[in-house]
Scaffold this motif. Structure first.
Motif, PDB file in Angstrom:
ATOM      1  N   GLU A  12       0.834  -1.190   0.000  1.00  0.00           N
ATOM      2  CA  GLU A  12       0.000   0.000   0.000  1.00  0.00           C
ATOM      3  C   GLU A  12       0.867   1.238   0.000  1.00  0.00           C
ATOM      4  O   GLU A  12       2.056   1.189   0.281  1.00  0.00           O
ATOM      5  CB  GLU A  12      -0.947   0.009   1.196  1.00  0.00           C
ATOM      6  N   GLU A  13       0.251   2.326  -0.357  1.00  0.00           N
ATOM      7  CA  GLU A  13       0.917   3.614  -0.351  1.00  0.00           C
ATOM      8  C   GLU A  13       0.321   4.408   0.806  1.00  0.00           C
ATOM      9  O   GLU A  13      -0.877   4.698   0.814  1.00  0.00           O
ATOM     10  CB  GLU A  13       0.624   4.300  -1.692  1.00  0.00           C
ATOM     11  N   LEU A  14       1.127   4.710   1.795  1.00  0.00           N
ATOM     12  CA  LEU A  14       0.650   5.472   2.941  1.00  0.00           C
ATOM     13  C   LEU A  14       0.989   6.936   2.738  1.00  0.00           C
ATOM     14  O   LEU A  14       2.112   7.275   2.355  1.00  0.00           O
ATOM     15  CB  LEU A  14       1.313   4.977   4.231  1.00  0.00           C
ATOM     16  N   LYS A  15       0.030   7.806   2.992  1.00  0.00           N
ATOM     17  CA  LYS A  15       0.281   9.236   2.941  1.00  0.00           C
ATOM     18  C   LYS A  15       0.309   9.722   4.387  1.00  0.00           C
ATOM     19  O   LYS A  15      -0.702   9.735   5.062  1.00  0.00           O
ATOM     20  CB  LYS A  15      -0.803   9.938   2.132  1.00  0.00           C
ATOM     21  N   LEU A  16       1.523  10.069   4.840  1.00  0.00           N
ATOM     22  CA  LEU A  16       1.727  10.436   6.236  1.00  0.00           C
ATOM     23  C   LEU A  16       2.403  11.796   6.302  1.00  0.00           C
ATOM     24  O   LEU A  16       3.504  11.969   5.789  1.00  0.00           O
ATOM     25  CB  LEU A  16       2.604   9.391   6.931  1.00  0.00           C
ATOM     26  N   VAL A  39       5.884   5.427   9.764  1.00  0.00           N
ATOM     27  CA  VAL A  39       5.142   4.184   9.516  1.00  0.00           C
ATOM     28  C   VAL A  39       4.916   3.437  10.827  1.00  0.00           C
ATOM     29  O   VAL A  39       3.815   2.938  11.086  1.00  0.00           O
ATOM     30  CB  VAL A  39       5.873   3.304   8.475  1.00  0.00           C
ATOM     31  N   VAL A  40       5.930   3.377  11.687  1.00  0.00           N
ATOM     32  CA  VAL A  40       5.770   2.701  12.980  1.00  0.00           C
ATOM     33  C   VAL A  40       4.666   3.382  13.788  1.00  0.00           C
ATOM     34  O   VAL A  40       3.782   2.720  14.341  1.00  0.00           O
ATOM     35  CB  VAL A  40       7.100   2.689  13.770  1.00  0.00           C
ATOM     36  N   ALA A  41       4.691   4.696  13.861  1.00  0.00           N
ATOM     37  CA  ALA A  41       3.659   5.416  14.614  1.00  0.00           C
ATOM     38  C   ALA A  41       2.280   5.178  14.007  1.00  0.00           C
ATOM     39  O   ALA A  41       1.299   4.958  14.725  1.00  0.00           O
ATOM     40  CB  ALA A  41       3.978   6.909  14.639  1.00  0.00           C
TER      41      ALA A  41
END
Length: 179
Positions: A12-16, A39-41
């Motif tokens: 997946e593509e995470l937008k953070l 990503v961990v958070a």
């Protein structure tokens, strides 16, 4: 965790925080390139892009333990130092799942897995000029110190690995010439 995890996972593509991170994950492990602390958070707080009922159930657990392992000291250090504040901010926004229940708590453990002994045995080969070579005082000293490696030890390990690398290269050249 820059390489894909052994168990099949969902890409997946995470937008953070305005950053797009490519991520592969399953219930127990994840792999991503950069911004590991984000990503961990994100995974620790259960803030999935499209929460499902199973994600909500998992998020409702009263206590979570998150373990992060990396062979790069800077990655482990950033996760240990930067992720807790992000997790705390996210948990401030969480409403208890039921009346009289508590907001979930997260305990984060970040570990640096030194491959020094394996490298000296020739089981792992990291070129001393590689940016991921952990014993570079100018790049990683703060992170190494957080894991108990002082400047003198860092320099000693760096020199030992450089000597080992030279010996491995010399052996390989000699073996090629003998063929």
């Amino acid at each position: 965790l820059d390489k894909a995890v052994s168990a099949p996972g969902k890409e997946e593509e995470l937008k953070l925080d305005g950053i797009t991170v490519q991520c592969t994950r399953n219930r127990r492990a994840f792999a991503c390139g950069f911004h590991k602390h984000l990503v961990v958070a994100h995974l620790a707080t259960g803030a999935l892009l499209q929460p499902s009922s199973s994600a909500k159930q998992e998020h409702a657990k009263a206590f979570r333990k998150v373990f992060f392992f990396d062979d790069n000291p800077n990655n482990a250090y950033e996760v240990a130092v930067l992720s807790p504040a992000i997790i705390a901010d996210a948990l401030k926004k969480v409403q208890p799942s039921e009346p009289n229940s508590e907001v979930p708590k997260v305990r984060l453990h970040s570990y640096w897995c030194s491959s020094f002994l394996e490298e000296l045995e020739g089981l792992v080969a990291v070129c001393p000029n590689d940016p991921d070579h952990p014993y570079q005082p100018d790049l990683y000293l703060a992170a190494l110190q957080a894991f108990g490696i002082d400047l003198k030890t860092c320099e000693m390990r760096d020199q030992a690995l450089k000597e080992k690398f030279k010996a491995v290269i010399a052996t390989r050249r000699r073996e090629r010439l003998e063929k």
